[in-house]
Design a protein around this motif. Structure first.
Motif, PDB file in Angstrom:
ATOM      1  N   PHE A 147       0.877  -1.117   0.078  1.00 30.75           N
ATOM      2  CA  PHE A 147       0.072  -0.105  -0.022  1.00 30.75           C
ATOM      3  C   PHE A 147       0.558   1.256  -0.075  1.00 30.75           C
ATOM      4  O   PHE A 147       1.767   1.503   1.070  1.00 30.75           O
ATOM      5  CB  PHE A 147      -0.908  -0.078   1.399  1.00 30.75           C
ATOM      6  N   LEU A 148       0.985   1.988  -1.001  1.00 28.38           N
ATOM      7  CA  LEU A 148       1.797   3.178  -1.011  1.00 28.38           C
ATOM      8  C   LEU A 148       0.876   4.458  -0.686  1.00 28.38           C
ATOM      9  O   LEU A 148       0.012   4.517  -0.999  1.00 28.38           O
ATOM     10  CB  LEU A 148       2.043   3.367  -2.640  1.00 28.38           C
ATOM     11  N   VAL A 149       1.778   5.407  -0.119  1.00 30.95           N
ATOM     12  CA  VAL A 149       1.148   6.484   0.540  1.00 30.95           C
ATOM     13  C   VAL A 149       1.888   7.526  -0.507  1.00 30.95           C
ATOM     14  O   VAL A 149       3.356   7.532  -0.602  1.00 30.95           O
ATOM     15  CB  VAL A 149       1.557   7.042   1.917  1.00 30.95           C
ATOM     16  N   LEU A 150       1.358   8.434  -1.246  1.00 29.95           N
ATOM     17  CA  LEU A 150       1.845   9.551  -2.124  1.00 29.95           C
ATOM     18  C   LEU A 150       1.940  10.860  -1.452  1.00 29.95           C
ATOM     19  O   LEU A 150       0.918  11.252  -0.746  1.00 29.95           O
ATOM     20  CB  LEU A 150       1.146   9.532  -3.537  1.00 29.95           C
ATOM     21  N   VAL A 151       3.354  11.186  -1.421  1.00 25.51           N
ATOM     22  CA  VAL A 151       3.486  12.522  -0.781  1.00 25.51           C
ATOM     23  C   VAL A 151       3.814  13.708  -1.825  1.00 25.51           C
ATOM     24  O   VAL A 151       4.537  13.608  -2.546  1.00 25.51           O
ATOM     25  CB  VAL A 151       4.646  12.484   0.317  1.00 25.51           C
ATOM     26  N   LYS A 152       3.022  14.578  -1.725  1.00 26.23           N
ATOM     27  CA  LYS A 152       2.842  15.661  -2.896  1.00 26.23           C
ATOM     28  C   LYS A 152       4.013  16.547  -2.274  1.00 26.23           C
ATOM     29  O   LYS A 152       3.887  17.278  -1.190  1.00 26.23           O
ATOM     30  CB  LYS A 152       1.554  16.564  -2.940  1.00 26.23           C
ATOM     31  N   LEU A 153       5.000  16.828  -3.262  1.00 27.75           N
ATOM     32  CA  LEU A 153       6.221  17.830  -2.862  1.00 27.75           C
ATOM     33  C   LEU A 153       6.044  19.135  -3.087  1.00 27.75           C
ATOM     34  O   LEU A 153       6.954  19.974  -2.726  1.00 27.75           O
ATOM     35  CB  LEU A 153       7.553  17.056  -3.937  1.00 27.75           C
ATOM     36  N   GLY A 154       4.986  19.629  -3.626  1.00 28.47           N
ATOM     37  CA  GLY A 154       4.844  21.025  -3.697  1.00 28.47           C
ATOM     38  C   GLY A 154       5.527  21.451  -4.946  1.00 28.47           C
ATOM     39  O   GLY A 154       6.034  22.667  -4.863  1.00 28.47           O
ATOM     40  N   ILE A 155       6.327  20.819  -5.691  1.00 29.22           N
ATOM     41  CA  ILE A 155       7.066  21.549  -6.976  1.00 29.22           C
ATOM     42  C   ILE A 155       6.257  20.929  -8.134  1.00 29.22           C
ATOM     43  O   ILE A 155       5.651  19.988  -8.437  1.00 29.22           O
ATOM     44  CB  ILE A 155       8.346  21.105  -6.913  1.00 29.22           C
ATOM     45  N   SER A 156       6.753  21.750  -9.430  1.00 28.94           N
ATOM     46  CA  SER A 156       6.260  21.467 -10.412  1.00 28.94           C
ATOM     47  C   SER A 156       7.050  20.583 -11.283  1.00 28.94           C
ATOM     48  O   SER A 156       8.355  20.515 -10.892  1.00 28.94           O
ATOM     49  CB  SER A 156       6.113  22.649 -11.621  1.00 28.94           C
TER      50      SER A 156
END
Length: 217
Positions: A147-156
């Motif tokens: 089960f993967l947790v995806l972390v949004k990095l806040g970069i384009s």
């Protein structure tokens, strides 16, 4: 009970209705997007834990390194040091139930924090809750064996190579102009580095081997 008038006479009709009510932990995997309902960033106890860990992380942030990445490191290590570990749900194991139409039972993040253990999906829900509490957006991706947790990095996407050596192991969504890193819940108890490595490898297998970019086409 229905009350009405018929030819000037008051009438009453009574019909029995049976409603099935499931336990609050019940969940059907037919639409796994509904799993987001278990993520509880506003829970007082989760917020207290997450903000304590985030405070320690904030005091040790490295200039020039992606902040969301560092908060993810801090939260994973915080959970590990708190003794949170994988424990298969023997009554409704994730590996079996998330691929079936059986009614599953999912722990809320506070329960996982109290029990100090959970199945892959429950560990992921807890981590998502902790990160969202400190304003780090997350997503999740159920896999057959993980089960993967995806972390949004806040970069384009255009800034990826300014923060990482390569795009390998990252989820790049061109449509929303977002970049995510993946953390494996199967390796969570081994620490951030192991979780990140396993998550990157699992994500790469799920996507086109020649490109980890997603776009609207």
């Amino acid at each position: 009970i229905i009350e009405y008038e018929f030819l000037g006479k008051k009438m009453t009709a009574v019909e029995s209705v049976v409603i099935s009510v499931n336990n609050r932990n019940a969940f059907e995997w037919s639409n796994y997007a509904g799993l987001a309902a278990f993520i509880s960033p506003d829970s007082q106890e989760i917020a207290a834990f997450a903000k304590d860990v985030a405070g320690i992380t904030r005091n040790n942030l490295y200039t020039g390194m992606n902040a969301n990445l560092q908060y993810a490191v801090g939260m994973v290590e915080g959970l590990r040091l708190a003794g949170i570990m994988y424990s298969e749900d023997t009554s409704s194991p994730y590996k079996e139930y998330h691929l079936s139409d059986k009614l599953d039972s999912i722990q809320y993040p506070l329960q996982t924090l109290q029990y100090l253990s959970g199945d892959y999906d429950e560990l992921g829900i807890l981590l998502c809750s902790c990160l969202q509490t400190v304003n780090v957006p997350t997503g999740f991706m159920p896999l057959e064996e993980d089960f993967l947790v995806l972390v949004k990095l806040g970069i384009s996407p255009s800034k990826v190579l300014s923060n990482f050596a390569s795009e390998d192991g990252l989820l790049i969504d061109e449509e929303s102009d977002s970049v995510y890193l993946a953390l494996s819940m199967a390796s969570l108890s081994k620490g951030f580095t192991a979780s990140y490595k396993a998550g990157s490898e699992a994500l790469t297998k799920c996507l086109d081997r020649k490109s980890t970019r997603l776009n609207s086409s």
